[in-house]
Each structure stands twice: as C-alpha cells, then as structure tokens.
Design a protein around this motif. Structure first.
Motif, PDB file in Angstrom:
ATOM      1  N   LEU A 106       0.827  -1.205   0.000  1.00 47.53           N
ATOM      2  CA  LEU A 106       0.000   0.000   0.000  1.00 47.53           C
ATOM      3  C   LEU A 106       0.865   1.259   0.000  1.00 47.53           C
ATOM      4  N   LEU A 107       2.151   1.056   0.225  1.00 54.24           N
ATOM      5  CA  LEU A 107       3.093   2.167   0.337  1.00 54.24           C
ATOM      6  C   LEU A 107       4.430   1.706  -0.214  1.00 54.24           C
ATOM      7  N   THR A 108       5.150   2.623  -0.851  1.00 55.07           N
ATOM      8  CA  THR A 108       6.498   2.329  -1.332  1.00 55.07           C
ATOM      9  C   THR A 108       7.425   3.469  -0.933  1.00 55.07           C
ATOM     10  N   VAL A 109       8.722   3.188  -0.979  1.00 52.91           N
ATOM     11  CA  VAL A 109       9.734   4.196  -0.682  1.00 52.91           C
ATOM     12  C   VAL A 109      10.633   4.335  -1.903  1.00 52.91           C
ATOM     13  N   THR A 110      10.782   5.551  -2.396  1.00 56.95           N
ATOM     14  CA  THR A 110      11.601   5.793  -3.578  1.00 56.95           C
ATOM     15  C   THR A 110      13.085   5.699  -3.232  1.00 56.95           C
ATOM     16  N   LYS A 111      13.926   5.722  -4.255  1.00 55.42           N
ATOM     17  CA  LYS A 111      15.370   5.699  -4.037  1.00 55.42           C
ATOM     18  C   LYS A 111      15.835   6.932  -3.269  1.00 55.42           C
TER      19      LYS A 111
END
Length: 245
Positions: free
Chosen positions: A44-49
């Motif tokens: 439901l959530l991601t973290v970018t580089k």
C-alpha cells in the motif's frame, strides 16, 4: 492505527521524506515503525530511491475520499483538514469541533494566485483533540485557543515575534519554526515542557537567544543552524543533540 497512518499519508504526506513523515507521525503518538512496515508489506506504500513515501494514485484518492465522507458537507466535522477553503471556513469563522485531529496547510495553499495567504487571526476553539498543526507559509498575527492536546507544531516563516500560547499544559513533542525571520523570543521565561523532544529554530535572522530549556528534560534535538545573531547558548543536557553550524 494502520488505517490512520495510511490516511495521513494519503491526505498530507505522499511524496514527502520517509524520515520526516515518520518523525512527525511518531510524535503524534502512532506506533509508526510497525505501521509503516505493515503498509510496505501490503504494497500500500512504497519508498523511492530518494527516501520519499509514495502510494498508488487510486489509494491516495480513496484515502482522501474516506476523509471527505466523514462529513461531506461540513469540513469542521472531519478528522483532517487541508486546503484553503476548508481551513478558512473552520478557523476564521470559529466553527471548530473535537472531530478535527490534524490540520496541514500545504505550500500551494499558503500561496494563492502568487500572493501569500493572510489571515488576521485563526481560532481553534472547540478543536480539543488537535494533534498536528502545520501552518507553513501562512501569515496570521493571532492564534486563539490553541488546544493543549497539540503534539506537533510546524510553522515555516512564522510572522510572530514570539509564541504566546506555549505553557506547561501543552503536550508538545515537536516545535518546528524553520526559517522564521520575525521570531525574537520563541517563548518568554521558563516552561516545563516534559514531552518536548525536537526544537527546530534554524535560519532565524533576529534570534539572539534560545529559550530556557532547563525544564525540557527529554529534548533530543536542538537545531539552531544559521542563526546569525545568536550570541547566548545556555547549557543543555548531554542527551540533546545540538545542530549549531
């Protein structure tokens, strides 16, 4: 709890630094590490580089819809407030209720039609459960009835010379007044702020002294970078990390 975190990110913090959002929501009283991990595990959530939080547009829209549907016709009865019109309706016309927990003025709301939004006064009467207040970029000369339940207070470019409402009854964990050239004294005298952990006062052009922190025993971070006129730095606890350069 996970849903509250998801709604906060969808409504306020999509695209913001994971580190900053984690600190803000943790200071608001969430079990944020567990909540963020759960949302990441569920995709439901991601973290970018770059370390920013992202979520799918449909999930973001669903979150905003859930908040709006709490009270479709009356924003004062929603748990979260954002956007110029809703905030203007609630805070300038004294229509607050205990339903509101978070108020965040986004950058695009503080600068409308290339002019800074100027509110003569904002009234928080009856908003007794407020935890997060972010007024970045807003010009308001009076804040009335700010509730003692407030835990995170952020106001970039605060136009006041001091914050008259802070006293021992407040549950403040974070105060962030970054880049506020009008501030002369953050508060007057000694205040017992047992829960205060973060105090961000960087880029203060007029600040000559920082407030008495002897009664803030749990302070972790004191940021006083780029305060050109600061000439008096009192003793602080060894547990406090001071950012001075």
């Amino acid at each position: 709890m996970d849903q509250d975190i998801s709604l906060d990110i969808a409504y306020f913090f999509k695209g913001r630094s994971k580190e900053v959002v984690t600190r803000i929501l943790d200071n608001c009283g969430y079990y944020i590490d567990i909540g963020i991990s759960t949302l990441l595990d569920r995709s439901l959530l991601t973290v970018t580089k770059c370390g920013d939080l992202e979520m799918h547009d449909l999930i973001e829209q669903m979150g905003k819809y859930i908040v709006t549907q709490e009270s479709p016709n009356d924003p004062s009865k929603r748990s979260r407030l954002r956007g110029y019109h809703d905030i203007n309706y609630v805070l300038t016309q004294n229509r607050g209720t205990e339903a509101t927990r978070d108020i965040v003025v986004q950058k695009q709301d503080a600068y409308r039609e290339q002019h800074i939004v100027r509110w003569r006064g904002l009234t928080f009467s009856d908003i007794s459960q407020l935890k997060l207040l972010n007024l970045d970029g807003v010009e308001a000369l009076i804040l009335s009835y700010v509730p003692s339940s407030l835990r995170v207070f952020r106001w970039r470019r605060c136009p006041m010379e001091t914050l008259p409402f802070i006293n021992e009854s407040y549950e403040l964990v974070e105060i962030n007044l970054y880049d506020s050239p009008s501030i002369v004294d953050v508060w007057h005298g000694k205040k017992f702020l047992e829960k205060l952990k973060y105090l961000f006062l960087s880029k203060y052009r007029r600040l000559k002294r920082i407030p008495d922190l002897s009664e803030a025993p749990n302070l972790k971070v004191l940021d006083i970078q780029n305060c050109e006129k600061l000439n008096d730095i009192p003793q602080i606890s060894q547990a406090t990390r001071a950012l001075l350069s």
